[in-house]
Design an enzyme around this catalytic site. Sequence first.
Site, PDB file in Angstrom:
ATOM      1  CE  LYS A 263       0.524 -10.537  -2.506  1.00  0.00           C
ATOM      2  NZ  LYS A 263       1.183 -10.462  -3.798  1.00  0.00           N
ATOM      3  NE  ARG A 264       3.904  -2.455  -5.103  1.00  0.00           N
ATOM      4  CZ  ARG A 264       3.421  -1.546  -4.247  1.00  0.00           C
ATOM      5  NH1 ARG A 264       4.218  -0.916  -3.416  1.00  0.00           N
ATOM      6  NH2 ARG A 264       2.142  -1.269  -4.233  1.00  0.00           N
TER       7      ARG A 264
END
Length: 505
Positions: A263-264
């Site tokens: 997600k980062r």
Amino acid sequence: MTDNVRVRFAPSPTGPLHIGGVRTALFNYLFAKKHNGTFVLRIEDTDQTRYVANAEQYIIDSLEWCNIPFDEGPGKNEKFGPYRQSERKELYKEYADQLIEKGWAYYAFDTAEELDAHRKNHEENGKTFIYNWHNREKLQNSLALSKEEVASKLEAGEKYVVRFKTPQDETLILQDEIRGTIKIETNTLDDKVLFKSDGMPTYHLANIVDDHLMEISHVIRGEEWLPSLPLHMLLYKAFDWTAPKFAHLPLILKPVGKGKLSKRDGDKLGFPVFPLEYTNEQSGDVSRGYKEDGYFNDAFINMLALLGWNPGTEQEIFSLEELIKSFDLSRVSKSGAKFSPDKTNWFNQQYLQQKADKELTELYLPILKEKGITSDEAYAEKVVSLIKERAVFVADFWNLSSFFFQNPTEYDAKAAKKQWKETTGALMEELTAVISNIEDFTIETAQTEIKGWITSKEIGFGKVMQPLRLSLVGKLAGPDLFDIMTMIGKETTLQRIKNAIEKLS
């Protein structure tokens, strides 16, 4: 091939579904449909500490949006239900007991503190502590203790776990549908925990029991489960069950550098990693989704299918039916597949171009309404046909076509400086006279009259056409000028040229 193909997608409801999980579901779905099989959804919620209330519904909604719905699962064709592991927990104890009876498992009473002390002690001596054949006879378990001691500990309600008794000095020869033959020495494996005294099984036991009871024929799952394969095969042997075939899919990698897509990465590089938008109920954080970002579900699925699988041809655009027909586990790659945001956008653009103008117009009308514009549907459809080839998303339509619906209020400064000279105002005044005299304001007539006038003046077309475009659009962009003029009509064309003369001369 098994007569009855049954595959399962078994996510944990601990948060939103990552696109790696969606791809696992997709490959299971394609495999099932290719072999007229069944695609099962099972919710693996044995880890109640990480359970998230809205995650299960999110998973179901995601599969629906992706157009890969499950055939059997929670609330649907419950042939082997229940399909949530938390609702099956009474089942697992009896299987843990069976393994103990057969000598394939044992009770272990070691406390967390005792195990920590062993770990620290090993670390100080430069070793790694593994609970297995070389030390299990010396630890707090039913292999080392007498029957009476074990009975009294159980009677007293002491906490325990059930551990698998991994065989010593064996070489396991395992088969993977993607990776081929894998050899493992059992002496390198630890005695994994299968069951805890709180009545909950670990993933390993619950997974095997459920796959067996649900008659799963093929386990297609992520590469991160590959280290569990030896234990899982040994469990099938211990129960004397026929094991399904296994296939471990490659990871989806970051667009830049090494490692698994997270997600980062999406947050940093500006793309979603979840199919649908997700709101964390605890923190209130909202994560972007492909649906809400304007991607078409069929384009998203097409992109995902080609991450780690290739059809062996140059073809890149596949309908779901074509994917089902072409899909083959033997063409799944062993190595990780690099995710590309640009390629994802390219897929969306291809799908947008293929869609009917009418369908795209239906998606565009609500955007126009939001902008306070009421448009005739036929007019909007004509606009869409003129601008869609420049768009990646339906959301791009407004920027590409606002001038069809409202007069420009500002003009691109750079273009104005370059195109609007001292003499331009006078030229444009003359042009308004030419346009005013056109009776039949069609593309053909307007083109003939205006081009004829430019030729008679013996000036370059650019000297008129570029300022004219700037007047009508506000910038040097957009489809054919004569299309724009006849669409907005003669009066509006004249009004816009007058506005530009006032502002720019």
